[in-house]
Design a protein around this motif. Sequence first.
Motif, mmCIF file in Angstrom:
data_model
loop_
_atom_site.group_PDB
_atom_site.id
_atom_site.type_symbol
_atom_site.label_atom_id
_atom_site.label_comp_id
_atom_site.label_asym_id
_atom_site.label_seq_id
_atom_site.Cartn_x
_atom_site.Cartn_y
_atom_site.Cartn_z
ATOM 1 N N GLU A 3 -0.901 -3.715 13.631
ATOM 2 C CA GLU A 3 0.532 -3.896 13.745
ATOM 3 C C GLU A 3 1.354 -3.045 12.458
ATOM 4 O O GLU A 3 0.502 -3.403 11.044
ATOM 5 C CB GLU A 3 1.170 -5.082 14.053
ATOM 6 N N LEU A 22 1.804 2.004 9.026
ATOM 7 C CA LEU A 22 2.053 1.922 10.500
ATOM 8 C C LEU A 22 0.898 2.560 11.140
ATOM 9 O O LEU A 22 0.315 3.500 11.080
ATOM 10 C CB LEU A 22 3.024 3.029 10.896
ATOM 11 N N SER A 24 -1.993 3.777 13.768
ATOM 12 C CA SER A 24 -2.348 4.380 15.184
ATOM 13 C C SER A 24 -3.632 4.471 15.332
ATOM 14 O O SER A 24 -4.549 3.455 14.755
ATOM 15 C CB SER A 24 -1.900 5.928 14.995
ATOM 16 N N GLN A 25 -4.231 5.046 16.586
ATOM 17 C CA GLN A 25 -5.846 4.951 17.019
ATOM 18 C C GLN A 25 -6.646 5.428 15.955
ATOM 19 O O GLN A 25 -7.619 4.840 15.663
ATOM 20 C CB GLN A 25 -5.649 5.576 18.369
ATOM 21 N N GLU A 26 -6.371 6.333 15.096
ATOM 22 C CA GLU A 26 -7.260 7.081 14.249
ATOM 23 C C GLU A 26 -7.145 6.790 12.682
ATOM 24 O O GLU A 26 -7.877 7.143 11.821
ATOM 25 C CB GLU A 26 -7.285 8.558 14.612
ATOM 26 N N GLU A 29 -0.593 5.536 8.782
ATOM 27 C CA GLU A 29 0.354 6.302 8.236
ATOM 28 C C GLU A 29 1.041 5.257 6.991
ATOM 29 O O GLU A 29 1.340 4.015 7.388
ATOM 30 C CB GLU A 29 1.560 6.717 9.071
ATOM 31 N N TRP A 48 -1.443 9.749 5.431
ATOM 32 C CA TRP A 48 -2.424 9.155 6.538
ATOM 33 C C TRP A 48 -3.708 8.915 5.767
ATOM 34 O O TRP A 48 -4.404 9.568 5.031
ATOM 35 C CB TRP A 48 -2.538 10.328 7.661
#
Length: 74
Positions: A3, A22, A24-26, A29, A48
Motif C-alpha cells: 500500500e 506508491l 503498482s504491480q511491477e 513510484e 520508478w
Amino acid sequence: MAEPFWLVRPRHDGGSDYVRFLPSQEAVEVREGSHLPPQMPLLKRRQWLPLKEAEDCRRHLQQEGGFRSSEPLF
C-alpha cells in the motif's frame, strides 16, 4: 510494500520534506518533495524503482536520512 507509504522529515522553517512510495504491480513510484502549508506541495523528484530497491531506499531514508513513517501530508 503493498500500500502507499509516506516518510516525513520536519524542516526548520515549519515545513516538511516527504517521500511517498506508491506500489503498482511491477514497480514502486517514489515521489520526493517538500511541503510548507498553506502552499501547494513541491515535487522535487519522481522515479520508478523495483520493489527490492524501493525497500532499500525506504530503509536508508529512515536509518540515515531522519525520515519517519507518517500519515499522508495532503
